[in-house]
Design a protein around this motif. Structure first.
Motif, PDB file in Angstrom:
ATOM      1  N   TYR A 207     -28.015  58.007 114.678  1.00  0.00           N
ATOM      2  CA  TYR A 207     -27.775  58.974 115.752  1.00  0.00           C
ATOM      3  C   TYR A 207     -26.576  59.860 115.422  1.00  0.00           C
ATOM      4  O   TYR A 207     -26.614  61.079 115.598  1.00  0.00           O
ATOM      5  CB  TYR A 207     -27.550  58.227 117.068  1.00  0.00           C
ATOM      6  CG  TYR A 207     -27.028  59.097 118.181  1.00  0.00           C
ATOM      7  CD1 TYR A 207     -27.858  59.982 118.848  1.00  0.00           C
ATOM      8  CD2 TYR A 207     -25.679  59.034 118.550  1.00  0.00           C
ATOM      9  CE1 TYR A 207     -27.371  60.790 119.871  1.00  0.00           C
ATOM     10  CE2 TYR A 207     -25.181  59.830 119.564  1.00  0.00           C
ATOM     11  CZ  TYR A 207     -26.035  60.708 120.227  1.00  0.00           C
ATOM     12  OH  TYR A 207     -25.543  61.515 121.230  1.00  0.00           O
ATOM     13  N   THR A 208     -25.502  59.239 114.927  1.00  0.00           N
ATOM     14  CA  THR A 208     -24.299  60.002 114.571  1.00  0.00           C
ATOM     15  C   THR A 208     -24.584  60.982 113.433  1.00  0.00           C
ATOM     16  O   THR A 208     -24.180  62.157 113.489  1.00  0.00           O
ATOM     17  CB  THR A 208     -23.171  59.041 114.166  1.00  0.00           C
ATOM     18  OG1 THR A 208     -22.934  58.115 115.233  1.00  0.00           O
ATOM     19  CG2 THR A 208     -21.897  59.804 113.862  1.00  0.00           C
ATOM     20  N   ALA A 209     -25.291  60.509 112.398  1.00  0.00           N
ATOM     21  CA  ALA A 209     -25.602  61.386 111.259  1.00  0.00           C
ATOM     22  C   ALA A 209     -26.496  62.541 111.684  1.00  0.00           C
ATOM     23  O   ALA A 209     -26.277  63.697 111.287  1.00  0.00           O
ATOM     24  CB  ALA A 209     -26.277  60.570 110.152  1.00  0.00           C
ATOM     25  N   ALA A 210     -27.513  62.260 112.512  1.00  0.00           N
ATOM     26  CA  ALA A 210     -28.421  63.321 112.962  1.00  0.00           C
ATOM     27  C   ALA A 210     -27.689  64.344 113.814  1.00  0.00           C
ATOM     28  O   ALA A 210     -27.895  65.555 113.676  1.00  0.00           O
ATOM     29  CB  ALA A 210     -29.585  62.700 113.733  1.00  0.00           C
ATOM     30  N   SER A 211     -26.798  63.876 114.704  1.00  0.00           N
ATOM     31  CA  SER A 211     -26.055  64.796 115.571  1.00  0.00           C
ATOM     32  C   SER A 211     -25.140  65.708 114.760  1.00  0.00           C
ATOM     33  O   SER A 211     -25.024  66.907 115.054  1.00  0.00           O
ATOM     34  CB  SER A 211     -25.242  63.997 116.590  1.00  0.00           C
ATOM     35  OG  SER A 211     -26.088  63.178 117.384  1.00  0.00           O
ATOM     36  N   GLN A 212     -24.513  65.175 113.728  1.00  0.00           N
ATOM     37  CA  GLN A 212     -23.616  65.981 112.905  1.00  0.00           C
ATOM     38  C   GLN A 212     -24.379  67.051 112.130  1.00  0.00           C
ATOM     39  O   GLN A 212     -23.923  68.192 112.018  1.00  0.00           O
ATOM     40  CB  GLN A 212     -22.840  65.078 111.948  1.00  0.00           C
ATOM     41  CG  GLN A 212     -21.838  64.170 112.646  1.00  0.00           C
ATOM     42  CD  GLN A 212     -21.156  63.212 111.685  1.00  0.00           C
ATOM     43  OE1 GLN A 212     -21.540  63.103 110.511  1.00  0.00           O
ATOM     44  NE2 GLN A 212     -20.130  62.503 112.165  1.00  0.00           N
ATOM     45  N   ILE A 213     -25.555  66.703 111.605  1.00  0.00           N
ATOM     46  CA  ILE A 213     -26.331  67.683 110.843  1.00  0.00           C
ATOM     47  C   ILE A 213     -26.909  68.752 111.761  1.00  0.00           C
ATOM     48  O   ILE A 213     -26.967  69.932 111.407  1.00  0.00           O
ATOM     49  CB  ILE A 213     -27.449  66.980 110.051  1.00  0.00           C
ATOM     50  CG1 ILE A 213     -26.851  65.964 109.078  1.00  0.00           C
ATOM     51  CG2 ILE A 213     -28.297  67.987 109.285  1.00  0.00           C
ATOM     52  CD1 ILE A 213     -27.888  65.148 108.335  1.00  0.00           C
ATOM     53  N   LEU A 214     -27.332  68.359 112.963  1.00  0.00           N
ATOM     54  CA  LEU A 214     -27.892  69.333 113.899  1.00  0.00           C
ATOM     55  C   LEU A 214     -26.870  70.394 114.302  1.00  0.00           C
ATOM     56  O   LEU A 214     -27.238  71.520 114.649  1.00  0.00           O
ATOM     57  CB  LEU A 214     -28.428  68.616 115.140  1.00  0.00           C
ATOM     58  CG  LEU A 214     -29.727  67.824 114.963  1.00  0.00           C
ATOM     59  CD1 LEU A 214     -30.062  67.055 116.232  1.00  0.00           C
ATOM     60  CD2 LEU A 214     -30.883  68.748 114.587  1.00  0.00           C
ATOM     61  N   ASP A 215     -25.590  70.043 114.266  1.00  0.00           N
ATOM     62  CA  ASP A 215     -24.543  71.019 114.614  1.00  0.00           C
ATOM     63  C   ASP A 215     -24.468  72.154 113.600  1.00  0.00           C
ATOM     64  O   ASP A 215     -23.910  73.219 113.911  1.00  0.00           O
ATOM     65  CB  ASP A 215     -23.186  70.317 114.714  1.00  0.00           C
ATOM     66  CG  ASP A 215     -23.112  69.352 115.899  1.00  0.00           C
ATOM     67  OD1 ASP A 215     -23.909  69.532 116.847  1.00  0.00           O
ATOM     68  OD2 ASP A 215     -22.281  68.420 115.863  1.00  0.00           O
ATOM     69  N   ASP A 216     -25.005  71.970 112.388  1.00  0.00           N
ATOM     70  CA  ASP A 216     -24.950  73.002 111.358  1.00  0.00           C
ATOM     71  C   ASP A 216     -26.028  74.080 111.549  1.00  0.00           C
ATOM     72  O   ASP A 216     -25.991  75.105 110.869  1.00  0.00           O
ATOM     73  CB  ASP A 216     -25.119  72.375 109.969  1.00  0.00           C
ATOM     74  CG  ASP A 216     -23.959  71.434 109.627  1.00  0.00           C
ATOM     75  OD1 ASP A 216     -22.863  71.635 110.183  1.00  0.00           O
ATOM     76  OD2 ASP A 216     -24.164  70.502 108.816  1.00  0.00           O
ATOM     77  N   PHE A 217     -26.984  73.844 112.440  1.00  0.00           N
ATOM     78  CA  PHE A 217     -28.049  74.816 112.686  1.00  0.00           C
ATOM     79  C   PHE A 217     -27.653  75.735 113.840  1.00  0.00           C
ATOM     80  O   PHE A 217     -26.986  75.314 114.797  1.00  0.00           O
ATOM     81  CB  PHE A 217     -29.362  74.111 113.006  1.00  0.00           C
ATOM     82  CG  PHE A 217     -29.982  73.422 111.822  1.00  0.00           C
ATOM     83  CD1 PHE A 217     -30.921  74.067 111.041  1.00  0.00           C
ATOM     84  CD2 PHE A 217     -29.607  72.128 111.483  1.00  0.00           C
ATOM     85  CE1 PHE A 217     -31.485  73.444 109.945  1.00  0.00           C
ATOM     86  CE2 PHE A 217     -30.169  71.483 110.394  1.00  0.00           C
ATOM     87  CZ  PHE A 217     -31.106  72.154 109.621  1.00  0.00           C
ATOM     88  N   GLU A 218     -28.091  76.998 113.733  1.00  0.00           N
ATOM     89  CA  GLU A 218     -27.733  77.984 114.750  1.00  0.00           C
ATOM     90  C   GLU A 218     -28.388  77.665 116.093  1.00  0.00           C
ATOM     91  O   GLU A 218     -27.777  77.827 117.144  1.00  0.00           O
ATOM     92  CB  GLU A 218     -28.145  79.386 114.276  1.00  0.00           C
ATOM     93  CG  GLU A 218     -27.416  79.841 113.009  1.00  0.00           C
ATOM     94  CD  GLU A 218     -27.891  81.198 112.552  1.00  0.00           C
ATOM     95  OE1 GLU A 218     -28.754  81.789 113.240  1.00  0.00           O
ATOM     96  OE2 GLU A 218     -27.405  81.679 111.507  1.00  0.00           O
TER      97      GLU A 218
END
Length: 440
Positions: A207-218
């Motif tokens: 969950y933490t890894a997915a949330s961090q990567i999703l923040d990189d998308f516009e």
């Protein structure tokens, strides 16, 4: 080359070439591209007027199938037309024309086929079941950036791990624009949208890894898709299950062949695979070899004692033989569709036979029921084989989808967990209870 004693003709070799045409494809440092002349025969093709022209068109498309993501879904509209007999009327409808235009438009600007990067090779080697899934759902290894949003489709069974993998691949490919994620698991989508909290220790790292990567998308859009509509991801999950079934069959064949000397199993493995691939299936009535090459394998016995088809092949010239092989490949898509339909019909037949023996239990709100003691077969240490199989009674508090129910105590306190209706049965008072009531 000197080590293996290989010899080349200098007149037919070119060294130091950075790009060139090889077997009808453009090969360069970035990867492999479709030759424009090959794609031109498809993009400038007119709508077919009969079944033969449609088969010829699909044969050309099949030659470039590696460059077309999800080709089976794009050609699905033609399945009914390909089933027509010679005497049937060929009707070209709007749905066929739309599918026809989609394929032409897709090949008007084909993508570049690129090899997987070393990190992906290492990961997919450790997770072989995700190889096809990743390649199909995120367009990998067919890479290209267009105006369409990046889309990830997931089956609930894969959960967070596949999501993190897909997001990392999109990030490495340079995707930063609009991302659409469709999933049939409401729990994961609710957690990612911050409506639910992730309290599971095993899911927290994902969950933490997915949330961090999703923040990189516009921009990210999370959409829930019902399981019955999420057929693309579900089919891939089912294909993994079918591979497991195939492995079980291979193990059974191998066990029978190595009964006398189990140590010879490495030598017998190739023979087992050959027997499995060339034997006909009951449902499709053809072999997997046939679905790959368009004709059955030629057995060594047919060469020693020439069969009818071997005798006919020997009469053909090289040119006519090549044309016959190409015709077999052009008709291969139709045969695969027929085999798929046969498998679907067989599964439906088995389901109908099974469902005849199943008595579906339907309960209503407020009804008193017994609940099976789970897991089935649980024994009390003191009672042993005299242990009870049912507990209760309980009251049906709420009806849920999928033949699921939420129970409550007779006082009206609802249970936290729901239960499937197959673990319930109607409550009937015992003779002791009836006598007690009558005495009162």
């Amino acid at each position: 080359m000197r080590q293996h004693e290989l010899k080349l003709n200098p007149l037919k070799c070119a060294f130091g070439v950075k790009a060139g045409n090889f077997l009808g494809f453009l090969v360069h440092q970035r990867g492999v591209e479709v030759d424009k002349n090959k794609a031109k025969a498809i993009t400038e093709a007119n709508p077919p007027t009969n079944k033969k022209e449609l088969q010829r068109f699909l044969g050309r498309v099949n030659y470039l199938r590696r460059f077309i993501s999800h080709l089976a879904g794009k050609t699905k509209e033609f399945s009914q037309v390909l089933k027509l007999k010679d005497s049937g009327e060929f009707k070209w409808e709007e749905s066929h024309q739309r599918a026809f235009d989609v394929i032409k438009r897709y090949l008007s600007n084909p993508h570049v086929l690129m090899p997987p990067r070393p990190s992906y090779r290492r990961f997919l080697a450790d997770h072989p079941s995700l190889d096809e899934f990743i390649g199909e759902q995120v367009g990998f290894p067919v890479c290209g950036v267009g105006v369409q949003p990046w889309e990830l489709k997931f089956d609930g069974s894969m959960e967070y791990e596949a999501l993190v993998i897909g997001l990392e691949i999109l990030k490495d490919l340079g995707a930063r624009e609009f991302l659409l994620i469709t999933w049939d698991s409401q729990l994961v989508l609710k957690q990612l949208s911050a409506e639910f909290k992730c309290t599971s220790l095993s899911l927290a790292p994902y969950y933490t890894a997915a949330s961090q990567i999703l923040d990189d998308f516009e921009e990210v859009s999370l959409v829930h898709v019902p399981r019955q509509e999420n057929w693309e991801a579900d089919e891939l999950a089912q294909s993994n299950g079918q591979a497991e079934v195939s492995n079980k069959v291979l193990i059974k064949i191998l066990q029978k062949m190595m009964e006398e000397n189990p140590r010879d199993w490495p030598k017998l493995l190739s023979e087992t695979l050959w027997a499995y691939r060339t034997s006909k299936r009951t449902a499709t009535r053809v072999s997997p070899f046939f679905h790959t090459f368009g004709h059955d394998a030629v057995l060594p016995l047919e060469i020693m004692v020439p069969s009818m088809r071997v005798a006919k092949q020997n009469e053909l010239s090289l040119e006519h033989y090549n044309e016959a092989m190409i015709m077999d490949l052009e008709e291969l898509d139709e045969l695969r569709i027929q085999a798929y339909n046969a498998l679907v019909l067989q599964k439906q037949k088995v389901a109908r036979i099974y469902n005849k023996r199943v008595n579906k239990k339907i309960f209503h709100e407020g009804e008193i029921v017994w609940k099976a003691i789970l897991p089935i077969g649980t024994k009390d240490r003191e009672l042993g084989k005299w242990s009870l199989n049912w507990e209760g009674p309980f009251k049906v508090h709420k009806l849920l989808d999928g033949n699921a129910y939420r129970l409550s105590s007779l006082d009206g306190h609802p249970h936290k967990r729901c239960i499937n209706g197959k673990y319930l049965k109607s409550y009937f008072p015992s003779m002791r209870e009836e006598v007690g009531k009558s005495c009162k």
